[in-house]
Design a protein around this motif. Sequence first.
Motif, PDB file in Angstrom:
ATOM      1  N   THR A 113      -9.302   2.295   7.849  1.00 38.67           N
ATOM      2  CA  THR A 113     -10.704   2.320   8.271  1.00 38.67           C
ATOM      3  C   THR A 113     -10.921   1.355   9.445  1.00 38.67           C
ATOM      4  O   THR A 113     -11.579   0.322   9.306  1.00 38.67           O
ATOM      5  N   PRO A 114     -10.371   1.682  10.596  1.00 41.71           N
ATOM      6  CA  PRO A 114     -10.508   0.784  11.750  1.00 41.71           C
ATOM      7  C   PRO A 114     -11.961   0.734  12.238  1.00 41.71           C
ATOM      8  O   PRO A 114     -12.737   1.658  12.009  1.00 41.71           O
ATOM      9  N   ASP A 115     -12.288  -0.343  12.920  1.00 41.98           N
ATOM     10  CA  ASP A 115     -13.619  -0.492  13.506  1.00 41.98           C
ATOM     11  C   ASP A 115     -13.703   0.403  14.741  1.00 41.98           C
ATOM     12  O   ASP A 115     -13.000   0.176  15.730  1.00 41.98           O
ATOM     13  N   ILE A 116     -14.541   1.413  14.696  1.00 45.18           N
ATOM     14  CA  ILE A 116     -14.673   2.330  15.825  1.00 45.18           C
ATOM     15  C   ILE A 116     -15.957   2.061  16.621  1.00 45.18           C
ATOM     16  O   ILE A 116     -16.301   2.842  17.508  1.00 45.18           O
ATOM     17  N   THR A 117     -16.622   0.952  16.329  1.00 38.54           N
ATOM     18  CA  THR A 117     -17.861   0.615  17.038  1.00 38.54           C
ATOM     19  C   THR A 117     -17.687   0.582  18.554  1.00 38.54           C
ATOM     20  O   THR A 117     -18.533   1.143  19.277  1.00 38.54           O
ATOM     21  N   PRO A 118     -16.614  -0.041  19.094  1.00 41.39           N
ATOM     22  CA  PRO A 118     -16.459  -0.025  20.556  1.00 41.39           C
ATOM     23  C   PRO A 118     -16.336   1.401  21.116  1.00 41.39           C
ATOM     24  O   PRO A 118     -16.804   1.671  22.223  1.00 41.39           O
ATOM     25  N   VAL A 119     -15.748   2.299  20.358  1.00 38.38           N
ATOM     26  CA  VAL A 119     -15.607   3.689  20.799  1.00 38.38           C
ATOM     27  C   VAL A 119     -16.976   4.364  20.829  1.00 38.38           C
ATOM     28  O   VAL A 119     -17.351   5.005  21.819  1.00 38.38           O
ATOM     29  N   THR A 120     -17.739   4.206  19.765  1.00 37.72           N
ATOM     30  CA  THR A 120     -19.048   4.848  19.717  1.00 37.72           C
ATOM     31  C   THR A 120     -20.005   4.252  20.753  1.00 37.72           C
ATOM     32  O   THR A 120     -20.782   4.971  21.374  1.00 37.72           O
ATOM     33  N   ASP A 121     -19.926   2.939  20.955  1.00 40.69           N
ATOM     34  CA  ASP A 121     -20.778   2.294  21.957  1.00 40.69           C
ATOM     35  C   ASP A 121     -20.456   2.798  23.364  1.00 40.69           C
ATOM     36  O   ASP A 121     -21.367   3.118  24.145  1.00 40.69           O
ATOM     37  N   ALA A 122     -19.175   2.868  23.697  1.00 43.23           N
ATOM     38  CA  ALA A 122     -18.774   3.325  25.032  1.00 43.23           C
ATOM     39  C   ALA A 122     -19.116   4.795  25.232  1.00 43.23           C
ATOM     40  O   ALA A 122     -19.536   5.199  26.315  1.00 43.23           O
ATOM     41  N   ALA A 123     -18.947   5.602  24.189  1.00 42.87           N
ATOM     42  CA  ALA A 123     -19.305   7.019  24.291  1.00 42.87           C
ATOM     43  C   ALA A 123     -20.804   7.159  24.527  1.00 42.87           C
ATOM     44  O   ALA A 123     -21.240   8.014  25.316  1.00 42.87           O
ATOM     45  N   GLY A 124     -21.608   6.322  23.881  1.00 43.61           N
ATOM     46  CA  GLY A 124     -23.042   6.340  24.108  1.00 43.61           C
ATOM     47  C   GLY A 124     -23.391   5.958  25.536  1.00 43.61           C
ATOM     48  O   GLY A 124     -24.309   6.533  26.139  1.00 43.61           O
ATOM     49  N   GLU A 125     -22.648   5.003  26.091  1.00 40.90           N
ATOM     50  CA  GLU A 125     -22.880   4.592  27.472  1.00 40.90           C
ATOM     51  C   GLU A 125     -22.522   5.734  28.435  1.00 40.90           C
ATOM     52  O   GLU A 125     -23.236   5.974  29.409  1.00 40.90           O
ATOM     53  N   ILE A 126     -21.450   6.434  28.146  1.00 39.25           N
ATOM     54  CA  ILE A 126     -21.063   7.577  28.983  1.00 39.25           C
ATOM     55  C   ILE A 126     -22.154   8.631  28.933  1.00 39.25           C
ATOM     56  O   ILE A 126     -22.561   9.177  29.973  1.00 39.25           O
ATOM     57  N   ALA A 127     -22.671   8.912  27.755  1.00 42.15           N
ATOM     58  CA  ALA A 127     -23.734   9.890  27.617  1.00 42.15           C
ATOM     59  C   ALA A 127     -24.969   9.473  28.423  1.00 42.15           C
ATOM     60  O   ALA A 127     -25.603  10.284  29.092  1.00 42.15           O
TER      61      ALA A 127
END
Length: 132
Positions: A113-127
């Motif tokens: 269960t890795p921390d995927i917060t940086p992935v979701t945050d960056a994807a939100g920024e791209i959006a």
Amino acid sequence: MAARHRHPRIALAVTAALVTVTATAVAGCGALDKTLDCVRTADAIATSVDNLQQAVSDASSDPTQASEALDDIQKELGDLSDTTDNADLGKAVDDLRAGVTNVRNAIDKGDATPDITPVTDAAGEIAKVCTP
């Protein structure tokens, strides 16, 4: 006679204006194409991030799903990098790449269960950057 000499000037001015409008329209189409590519890719990244979130939630049933979702995100990032030269978007793409690498490393080390917060945050920024 004076009117006769004006026609070439008017024709030249109209031709110059048409060339300018055509060049602007062509440049605008290129910008529009890039914007559409950005939006489509951001949408694909969002779908891949959703898949990653689901895969991490279901890691015990199929740990390969997270790896497949990460592969999809990396593919879309490559496509997005080719479509823009926007500095904000470039930073968001770099952040997402770093997040993907960190999640992949955590999974490779056995973290289910890795921390995927940086992935979701960056994807939100791209959006956000890709929204017209």
